[in-house]
Design a protein around this motif. Sequence first.
Motif, PDB file in Angstrom:
ATOM      1  N   MET A  61       0.824  -1.205   0.000  1.00  0.00           N
ATOM      2  CA  MET A  61       0.000   0.000   0.000  1.00  0.00           C
ATOM      3  C   MET A  61       0.863   1.262   0.000  1.00  0.00           C
ATOM      4  O   MET A  61       0.468   2.289  -0.566  1.00  0.00           O
ATOM      5  CB  MET A  61      -0.935  -0.008   1.225  1.00  0.00           C
ATOM      6  CG  MET A  61      -1.949   1.124   1.225  1.00  0.00           C
ATOM      7  SD  MET A  61      -3.177   0.940   2.540  1.00  0.00           S
ATOM      8  CE  MET A  61      -2.137   1.024   4.001  1.00  0.00           C
ATOM      9  N   GLN A  78      -8.847  -1.873  -4.381  1.00  0.00           N
ATOM     10  CA  GLN A  78      -7.752  -2.593  -3.742  1.00  0.00           C
ATOM     11  C   GLN A  78      -7.379  -1.958  -2.400  1.00  0.00           C
ATOM     12  O   GLN A  78      -7.007  -2.674  -1.455  1.00  0.00           O
ATOM     13  CB  GLN A  78      -6.528  -2.674  -4.664  1.00  0.00           C
ATOM     14  CG  GLN A  78      -5.884  -1.346  -5.023  1.00  0.00           C
ATOM     15  CD  GLN A  78      -5.048  -1.438  -6.278  1.00  0.00           C
ATOM     16  OE1 GLN A  78      -5.549  -1.849  -7.336  1.00  0.00           O
ATOM     17  NE2 GLN A  78      -3.765  -1.082  -6.193  1.00  0.00           N
ATOM     18  N   TYR A  79      -7.504  -0.647  -2.284  1.00  0.00           N
ATOM     19  CA  TYR A  79      -7.263   0.007  -0.997  1.00  0.00           C
ATOM     20  C   TYR A  79      -8.354  -0.356   0.005  1.00  0.00           C
ATOM     21  O   TYR A  79      -8.078  -0.553   1.203  1.00  0.00           O
ATOM     22  CB  TYR A  79      -7.204   1.527  -1.177  1.00  0.00           C
ATOM     23  CG  TYR A  79      -5.875   2.048  -1.661  1.00  0.00           C
ATOM     24  CD1 TYR A  79      -4.811   2.227  -0.786  1.00  0.00           C
ATOM     25  CD2 TYR A  79      -5.681   2.378  -3.006  1.00  0.00           C
ATOM     26  CE1 TYR A  79      -3.585   2.714  -1.229  1.00  0.00           C
ATOM     27  CE2 TYR A  79      -4.469   2.864  -3.459  1.00  0.00           C
ATOM     28  CZ  TYR A  79      -3.421   3.030  -2.570  1.00  0.00           C
ATOM     29  OH  TYR A  79      -2.218   3.507  -3.019  1.00  0.00           O
ATOM     30  N   PHE A  92       1.643   0.205  -4.773  1.00  0.00           N
ATOM     31  CA  PHE A  92       0.346   0.830  -5.054  1.00  0.00           C
ATOM     32  C   PHE A  92       0.553   2.289  -5.440  1.00  0.00           C
ATOM     33  O   PHE A  92      -0.117   2.809  -6.336  1.00  0.00           O
ATOM     34  CB  PHE A  92      -0.573   0.736  -3.839  1.00  0.00           C
ATOM     35  CG  PHE A  92      -1.220  -0.607  -3.645  1.00  0.00           C
ATOM     36  CD1 PHE A  92      -0.810  -1.703  -4.384  1.00  0.00           C
ATOM     37  CD2 PHE A  92      -2.243  -0.779  -2.719  1.00  0.00           C
ATOM     38  CE1 PHE A  92      -1.395  -2.951  -4.210  1.00  0.00           C
ATOM     39  CE2 PHE A  92      -2.840  -2.015  -2.548  1.00  0.00           C
ATOM     40  CZ  PHE A  92      -2.421  -3.101  -3.285  1.00  0.00           C
ATOM     41  N   ALA A 102      -5.582  -5.864  -7.484  1.00  0.00           N
ATOM     42  CA  ALA A 102      -4.476  -4.989  -7.889  1.00  0.00           C
ATOM     43  C   ALA A 102      -3.842  -5.482  -9.183  1.00  0.00           C
ATOM     44  O   ALA A 102      -3.481  -4.683 -10.061  1.00  0.00           O
ATOM     45  CB  ALA A 102      -3.435  -4.930  -6.772  1.00  0.00           C
ATOM     46  N   GLN A 112       2.120   2.440  -8.874  1.00  0.00           N
ATOM     47  CA  GLN A 112       1.083   2.136  -9.851  1.00  0.00           C
ATOM     48  C   GLN A 112       0.191   3.357 -10.093  1.00  0.00           C
ATOM     49  O   GLN A 112      -0.149   3.680 -11.233  1.00  0.00           O
ATOM     50  CB  GLN A 112       0.248   0.958  -9.356  1.00  0.00           C
ATOM     51  CG  GLN A 112      -0.826   0.473 -10.320  1.00  0.00           C
ATOM     52  CD  GLN A 112      -1.711  -0.592  -9.696  1.00  0.00           C
ATOM     53  OE1 GLN A 112      -2.105  -0.495  -8.538  1.00  0.00           O
ATOM     54  NE2 GLN A 112      -2.020  -1.623 -10.470  1.00  0.00           N
ATOM     55  N   GLN A 154      -8.041   2.320  -8.516  1.00  0.00           N
ATOM     56  CA  GLN A 154      -7.265   1.730  -7.429  1.00  0.00           C
ATOM     57  C   GLN A 154      -8.050   1.640  -6.119  1.00  0.00           C
ATOM     58  O   GLN A 154      -7.645   0.904  -5.208  1.00  0.00           O
ATOM     59  CB  GLN A 154      -5.999   2.563  -7.167  1.00  0.00           C
ATOM     60  CG  GLN A 154      -4.836   2.258  -8.088  1.00  0.00           C
ATOM     61  CD  GLN A 154      -3.557   2.860  -7.538  1.00  0.00           C
ATOM     62  OE1 GLN A 154      -3.499   4.052  -7.199  1.00  0.00           O
ATOM     63  NE2 GLN A 154      -2.530   2.045  -7.441  1.00  0.00           N
TER      64      GLN A 154
END
Length: 272
Positions: free
Chosen positions: A63, A166-167, A67, A141, A70, A163
């Motif tokens: 994270m 996924q968080y 992430f 992800a 990305q 995104q």
Amino acid sequence: MECLKRRFLDRAAVVSVAESKEGDYYNRWRLCTVTQVEELKILIRMFPIWATGIIFSVVYSQMATLFVEQGRMMDTTIGSFHIPPASLSTSDVITVIFLVPIYDRIIVPFARKFTSKERGFSDLQRMGMGLFISILCMSVAAIVEVARLKLAKEHLVLNIFWQVPQYVLMGASEFFTFVAQLEFFYDQSPDTMRSLCSALSLLTTALGNYLNSLILTLVSYFTTQGGKPGWIPNNLNEGHVDYFFWLLAGLSILNMLVFIVAAKGYKQKRVF
């Protein structure tokens, strides 16, 4: 296993013939109390459960690392407003904040009807839920990265809000796993070692970060052989971060299988 513990550990509390003749009953390096032996058995039983938290911490560390990387390759603007990629981690925090009342007011009362447990689910069950959600998080992800790379080949950019799922999943897995870990190690640890065991549960985060660095180093080494850009180059459009996410999803699946075996064989601490 229990037989081996009795064979090798229980002997530490048995007075040997030599000690009996010498009357040496107070040397702590040679003779332990029954309580000390039982406390060691508790720690040994807890160790496999503790070890599974390390792989989860590897996933959790993404994270703040990949992430964000990305997100930097995505469209971070809404009109004239720029969204810093790292700011999406607030989705994780918001998820946890919303899950607390939902879990306490809705999920626990509902689960209590079926499990007859005061907390709805046991600590091990909640940890298992968190590990399962972490697998979903890495899978999502990876799928988002596949979509991003596909658009990048067409010179298009994926919006950063893709995104968010996924968080959110990361926040849910954090909620179930970390809280359950702390409660498990506090409740199941020896009475005289509760503070230490609670600290050991947090040690998985540090070890997970170190393991993540090792995995990244190995992946970078093996995927850049022959002049290839590798999975995680400086320009992610030339790499395959999705492969790395799938790798972590696979490791998480193996980790969860180990956890299930360890949880099924775990013997709860006796409460007197």
